[in-house]
Design a protein around this motif. Structure first.
Motif, short mmCIF file in Angstrom:
data_model
loop_
_atom_site.label_atom_id
_atom_site.label_comp_id
_atom_site.label_asym_id
_atom_site.label_seq_id
_atom_site.Cartn_x
_atom_site.Cartn_y
_atom_site.Cartn_z
N GLU A 171 0.85 -1.20 0.00
CA GLU A 171 0.00 0.00 0.00
C GLU A 171 0.88 1.26 0.00
OE1 GLU A 171 -3.26 0.20 2.69
OE2 GLU A 171 -4.25 -1.56 1.82
N LEU A 172 1.96 1.22 0.78
CA LEU A 172 2.86 2.37 0.80
C LEU A 172 3.59 2.52 -0.53
CD1 LEU A 172 4.31 2.07 4.43
CD2 LEU A 172 2.78 3.85 3.57
N GLU A 173 3.94 1.37 -1.11
CA GLU A 173 4.61 1.44 -2.40
C GLU A 173 3.68 2.01 -3.47
OE1 GLU A 173 6.75 -2.07 -3.40
OE2 GLU A 173 7.14 -1.38 -5.44
N PHE A 174 2.41 1.66 -3.36
CA PHE A 174 1.43 2.19 -4.29
C PHE A 174 1.34 3.72 -4.17
CE2 PHE A 174 -3.13 3.12 -5.39
CZ PHE A 174 -3.00 2.89 -6.76
N MET A 175 1.38 4.21 -2.93
CA MET A 175 1.38 5.67 -2.72
C MET A 175 2.62 6.29 -3.37
SD MET A 175 -1.20 7.11 -1.33
CE MET A 175 -0.72 8.66 -0.58
N ALA A 176 3.73 5.60 -3.25
CA ALA A 176 4.96 6.12 -3.84
C ALA A 176 4.82 6.17 -5.37
CB ALA A 176 6.14 5.23 -3.45
N PHE A 177 4.20 5.14 -5.91
CA PHE A 177 3.96 5.10 -7.35
C PHE A 177 3.09 6.29 -7.77
CE2 PHE A 177 0.85 3.95 -10.63
CZ PHE A 177 1.69 3.69 -11.71
N LEU A 178 2.04 6.54 -7.00
CA LEU A 178 1.14 7.66 -7.34
C LEU A 178 1.88 8.99 -7.26
CD1 LEU A 178 -2.18 6.64 -5.49
CD2 LEU A 178 -1.66 6.40 -7.92
N CYS A 179 2.76 9.11 -6.27
CA CYS A 179 3.57 10.33 -6.14
C CYS A 179 4.41 10.53 -7.38
CB CYS A 179 4.54 10.22 -4.95
SG CYS A 179 3.76 10.43 -3.38
N GLU A 180 5.06 9.45 -7.81
CA GLU A 180 5.95 9.52 -8.97
C GLU A 180 5.15 9.92 -10.21
OE1 GLU A 180 9.46 9.42 -11.01
OE2 GLU A 180 9.08 9.49 -8.84
#
Lengths: 262, 590
Positions: free
Chosen positions: B106-115
Motif C-alpha cells: 500500500e505504501l509502495e502504491f502511494m509512492a507510485f502515485l507520487c511519482e
C-alpha cells in the motif's frame, strides 16, 4: 433564480364547445410554441395537468380539454374573461423540417387529433412544402368527433379518412383506424413520415399495422401521454426507463418509443 | 492543526527513533550484534505473534483491521487490488508472499502515485488518487495497526517506526489537502485548512449546540415513544434537537434525514385574487444534520434530480439544500439490513463536523473552518468552567468508516436493451402482485426516493384562493401513473416493483452516469415493509437471473427488425381495454 414551478395568470379569450364533453379554450399567450409541445395548466380547484397545444395564433394558444373525471367541475366553470394559471411550453416537438417536401401521413385516435392539429394546419397553410398529406382520424362515435370544421377543411385539401369505431354516419367511414392504413399508397411515396397519436392501445396497433405494411420504424413518430406533476424532470411520474417524457418527449421516434417499457 | 504542525509532530516522532539508533551505533554500543538479535525477536513478536500465548499481533494487512473476524483477504484486499488494477498495476512475483493489502504494498502504491503525479503535467487526477487512497485505505487502518505495533513492541526501534509511519501519513494528508484545496474549492481555502478534533463531555457539547442554535437549526435522529410502525414500538425519526442526549445514535433511524431538506408536504405557491405568489422560505437559519455516511451520500441523489435533471434547479429544494451542513456520525459497524459497502456509500467527505459517541463523551472532528470558532479556546472560556475546557486532546482522531457489512450484494449488470427487456419480463415480478400491498412505506423511509405529487387546496368554496402543495409520492402507489383522465400505465404491484427496482440499480445510473446507483443500501425499506419484502433480496435475485441462461442472450440474437417490433409492445397497453377502445375517462392531455 427562476421558479420553474410558478404558473402565471393568463386570460381566457374564448371557450368553444367541440362536443358534449370537449371544450377548446383559447388563452392569451405570447410564448413561442412548437408543434407537439404542451403546457401545465392549473385547473381551478383541481390541480395541474399537462395539456397539449391544440391550436395557436398571434397572441394566443388553444387547449382542447375533455370534461370528464376529476376535471369536470374545474373545466366546467371556466368562461371567457376568466384567468387560467399556466406555465410552459414544455417538451420537445415534431421535427417539422424533417417532414417538409415529403409525403406525410397522420393517424389519430379520438382526442389524439388535438396535439397534431397545429402541425396539420402548418401544412394546410403551406401545401407547397409537402408532397401529400394523408390523414386518418378515428373517433368512437359521431358524438365524439372533434374539430368538425377542420375535418371539413382537411377533406378539401388532403386525403382524409374520418372513421367511427363501429357506427355509421354521413361523411364517415366505419372501422378502427388500423383497418384504413392499408389504403395509404406507401409504395408510391419516395419518402414519407407517419405521425401516430392517440390512446396507447391505438398507437400500439397502428404501429404494428404500419410495420406490416412495410413502413420502416424510423418513419413513425408518436406522442406520449403520461401523468406529470411538474413537467420539468423532478416529480418522477413520467419517467420510463431512464427517459423522462416531459424532457425527452412527448414526441418520440418509434425506434426509441418501442424500447420504452413503462 | 495545519500542515506545519503535522510536520513538527513528525519531527518529534522521529526523535525517539534517532535516540535509539544513536544507542546502537557500532562506534558507541558495546555489542551491536545483540541489538540486531533483539530487533529480530521483537519483529517476530510484533508481526508474527511469536511467544504471545493468545496469538495476537499487529498483522500488517488492511483486511485484518477492517473485517469483523479480523482475517486476511477480505473486502479491503479486493478493493485495493481493484485500485491497483485501475492504474494498470498487478502484484509481481517478487512480492508473492504478500497480499495486496499488505502495508508495504500500500505504501509502495502511494509512492507510485507520487511519482506519476510528478511525471504527469496534468497531475490533478493523480493527486486525487493519492488523496483517495490515503483516506479510503491507509488512514482507515494504519493508525490502529501502528497502535498495535506500539503495544506489542519492546524496542524503541519499532515503536519509533510505528510513530513515524502514522505521523507521516497524517502529514501527507495535510500536504495533499493543501495542494488540492485551491483546485477544489477556490479562494476561500487559500487559507490553511484547519482540521482539529476535540474531546468533549455531553455537557460541553450541549453548550456548543446552544451557541450553534443561534445560526443553525439542528436535526438528529430522535426517539418518539410508542409512535413506531408496529404497536408498542418507538419511532426513530429526524427532529430538531436541543441536547446531545436526544440523539439516538446506537441504532439506525427508521426514516432518512430526507424530510428535513425535502419536506413531506410543502406549500409552494399561494393563489390570491388571480395572482400566484411564491411561498417564502420559513427560516433563514442554517440546517445542521447529524447523519451517517449512507444518508449523506443519499442527498447527492436528490441533488441530481432537484438541481440537475432537466437542466434547471428547483427553487424550493435549492434554497433549503444550500443551508444544509452535516455532522457525520461515525457508523458503529452497520446494522442487520444495510449494505452500504456494496453500494459504495460507506464513505463520505461531505461533512463539516464528524462525531464519535464514546460513552459519556464525544470526539468531534472539525473539518469545516466555519465551525472552528465554536470550538476555539476563546469560545470555551466564555461558557465553560476550567475543568471542562475544550481542548484538542484527540488531535489525531480521524473519523473511521464502515468497511464491511453483514450483507453484501452483487449489482445486476444489464448490458443492453435486450437484457433490460428480458429482466423486465421476468415472471419473478409477478410474485409481488400478491406480496406487495402498494403502501409506499418503502419510499417514505428511503433517503433517495424523490417523487412527488402536487395538491391544490382552496380555502373556501366561494373563491379560488388557495395554495399548491408538494407532497411525497411513491411509484409503489397504484395511482402513481394515473392521468387526470383515469388511464394508468402500470397496473400491478409487480410492475411497480420492477419500475422501482430498476430505477434504483439501473436507470438512475444510466441517466446520470458515473459509478453511483440511486440505492445507497441503507436497508430501511426492508425494515419498514409490512409484508417483509426485501429489496436486498430483489437485487440479489436480479443479479442471479441475469447470470442465469434465461437472461443471457446477446444483442445478436435479437430477431430481425420488423418481427421484433411486431412482438414487442411498443407502448405497454392493457390489451383487455380492447383494440382502439378508448378509455371513457380520457381527456386530451400530453
Amino acid at each position: 433564480m427562476k421558479n420553474i414551478m410558478m404558473p402565471e395568470p393568463h386570460e381566457i379569450l374564448s371557450v368553444l364547445k367541440e362536443t358534449q364533453a370537449e371544450y377548446t379554450f383559447r388563452v392569451a399567450c405570447d410564448a413561442e410554441t412548437q408543434h407537439g409541445q404542451f403546457f401545465m395548466l392549473s385547473i381551478p380547484k383541481i390541480g395541474e395537468a399537462p395539456i397539449s397545444v391544440s391550436g395557436k395564433g398571434p397572441g394566443y394558444v388553444e387547449f382542447t380539454i375533455r370534461k370528464v373525471g376529476r376535471l369536470t367541475e374545474g373545466v366546467f366553470g371556466l368562461k371567457t374573461g376568466d384567468t387560467l394559471f399556466m406555465r410552459g411550453p414544455y417538451g420537445n416537438a415534431f421535427p417539422v423540417e424533417q417532414f417538409e417536401n415529403k409525403n406525410l401521413v397522420f393517424i389519430t385516435g379520438g382526442t389524439g387529433l388535438a396535439p397534431v392539429r397545429t402541425l396539420i394546419n402548418h401544412f394546410y397553410d403551406r401545401p407547397e412544402i409537402c408532397k401529400s398529406v394523408h390523414l386518418i382520424s378515428g373517433f368512437k362515435d359521431v358524438d365524439a368527433v372533434l374539430f368538425t370544421d377542420d375535418i371539413r377543411r382537411f377533406k378539401e385539401k388532403f386525403h382524409m379518412t374520418a372513421t367511427l369505431d363501429n357506427t355509421t354516419a354521413p361523411g364517415f367511414e366505419t372501422g378502427l383506424v388500423t383497418e384504413h392504413i392499408k389504403k395509404i399508397p406507401f409504395a408510391s411515396f419516395d419518402d414519407f413520415n407517419v405521425v401516430v397519436v392517440g390512446p396507447p392501445v391505438m398507437m400500439h396497433f397502428a404501429a404494428r399495422e404500419l410495420i406490416a405494411n412495410r413502413v420502416d420504424e424510423s418513419k413513425i413518430w408518436v406522442s406520449f401521454e403520461r401523468k406529470m406533476s411538474c413537467a420539468v424532470g423532478k416529480c418522477g411520474h413520467c419517467k420510463i426507463n431512464e427517459t423522462y417524457v416531459c424532457l425527452e418527449g412527448p414526441v418520440f421516434n418509434y425506434v426509441k418509443a418501442k424500447e420504452l417499457l413503462d | 492543526m495545519n500542515a506545519r504542525s503535522f510536520y513538527l509532530d513528525l519531527m518529534e516522532r522521529r526523535e525517539a527513533l534517532y535516540h535509539y539508533l544513536d544507542q546502537i551505533d557500532e562506534r558507541k554500543a558495546p555489542d551491536p550484534e545483540a541489538a540486531i538479535t533483539d530487533l529480530a525477536a521483537d519483529y517476530a513478536k510484533i508481526f508474527l505473534a511469536a511467544g504471545i500465548s493468545q496469538g495476537s499481533a499487529a498483522f500488517p494487512f488492511e483486511s485484518v483491521y477492517t473485517s469483523p473476524d479480523r482475517i486476511i483477504m477480505q473486502d479491503a484486499w479486493e478493493t485495493v487490488r481493484k485500485r491497483y488494477e485501475s492504474v494498470g498495476l498487478i502484484r509481481n512475483g517478487e512480492a508473492s508472499g504478500l497480499f495486496e493489502d499488505h502495508i508495504a504494498l500500500e505504501l509502495e502504491f502511494m509512492a507510485f502515485l507520487c511519482e506519476e503525479s510528478r511525471r504527469d503535467p496534468d497531475c490533478s487526477d493523480w493527486l486525487i488518487k493519492q488523496r483517495e487512497f490515503l483516506r479510503d485505505h491507509l488512514l482507515n487502518w494504519v493508525p490502529a495497526f501502528t497502535a498495535d505495533v506500539k503495544r506489542y513492541a519492546d524496542t524503541a526501534f519499532y515503536k519509533g517506526i510505528a510513530n513515524i509511519t502514522e505521523g507521516f501519513l497524517r502529514f501527507d494528508r495535510e500536504i495533499l489537502e493543501g495542494i488540492n484545496a485551491p483546485l477544489d474549492e477556490g479562494i476561500e481555502n487559500q487559507k490553511e485548512v484547519g482540521e482539529t478534533a476535540f474531546s468533549l463531555t455531553t455537557a460541553n457539547m450541549d453548550q456548543i449546540l446552544q451557541e450553534l442554535k443561534k445560526e443553525y437549526r439542528i436535526f438528529a435522529p430522535k426517539r418518539y415513544e410508542k409512535r413506531g410502525a408496529k404497536s408498542s414500538t418507538d419511532l426513530i425519526r429526524y427532529g430538531e434537537i436541543h441536547s446531545v442526549r436526544e440523539i439516538v445514535h446506537e441504532i439506525q433511524s427508521d426514516f432518512s434525514p430526507k424530510e428535513i431538506y425535502y419536506p413531506i408536504t410543502q406549500t409552494m405557491i399561494r393563489f390570491q385574487e388571480n395572482q400566484s405568489i411564491e411561498e417564502p422560505a420559513s427560516d433563514s437559519r442554517g440546517v445542521l444534520i447529524f447523519a451517517r455516511p449512507c444518508d449523506i451520500n443519499g442527498i447527492r441523489r436528490l441533488d441530481n434530480i432537484f438541481l440537475e435533471n432537466g437542466g434547471h434547479g428547483d427553487i424550493y429544494y435549492e434554497r433549503l439544500r444550500d443551508k444544509v451542513r452535516f455532522v457525520m456520525m461515525e457508523c458503529g459497524g452497520g446494522w442487520d439490513d444495510c449494505f452500504c459497502v456494496s453500494m459504495e456509500t460507506n464513505k463520505t467527505e461531505d461533512y463539516s463536523l464528524a462525531v464519535r459517541f464514546d460513552q459519556e463523551n464525544l470526539i468531534v472532528f472539525v473539518k469545516d473552518q466555519a465551525f472552528e470558532p465554536y470550538f476555539s479556546e476563546e469560545k470555551s472560556k466564555e461558557f465553560m468552567d476550567e475543568n471542562r475546557k475544550v481542548a484538542p486532546e484527540n488531535a489525531d482522531f480521524m473519523p473511521q468508516f464502515v468497511t464491511t457489512n453483514k450483507k453484501k450484494v452483487r449489482l445486476p449488470k444489464i448490458q443492453n436493451h435486450q437484457q433490460l427487456k428480458e429482466v423486465s419480463d421476468l415472471e419473478f415480478w409477478k410474485e409481488f402482485d400478491e406480496q406487495c400491498i402498494g403502501c409506499g412505506g418503502c419510499s417514505a423511509v428511503c433517503g433517495t426516493c424523490s417523487c412527488f405529487d402536487t395538491v391544490d387546496i382552496i380555502y373556501d368554496e366561494t373563491s379560488s384562493d388557495g395554495e399548491r402543495r408538494r407532497v411525497w409520492s411513491s411509484c409503489m402507489l397504484d395511482t402513481y401513473t394515473m392521468t387526470a383522465g383515469g388511464s394508468r400505465f402500470r397496473k400491478t404491484p409487480g410492475a411497480n416493483m420492477r419500475f422501482k427496482a430498476l430505477h434504483k440499480v439501473y436507470d438512475y445510473n444510466l441517466r446520470f452516469g458515473g459509478d453511483e446507483h440511486m440505492c445507497v443500501g441503507c436497508g430501511r425499506c426492508d425494515k419498514r415493509c409490512p409484508k417483509e419484502i426485501s429489496f436486498f433480496d430483489i437485487i440479489c435475485r436480479l443479479s442471479e437471473e441475469l447470470e442465469s441462461t434465461a437472461c443471457n442472450t446477446t444483442a445478436t440474437e435479437v430477431p430481425g427488425n420488423s418481427i421484433a417490433a411486431v412482438d414487442e409492445p411498443a407502448i405497454r397497453a392493457d390489451i383487455s381495454e380492447g383494440l382502439g377502445a378508448e378509455n371513457p375517462n380520457r381527456k386530451v392531455e400530453r
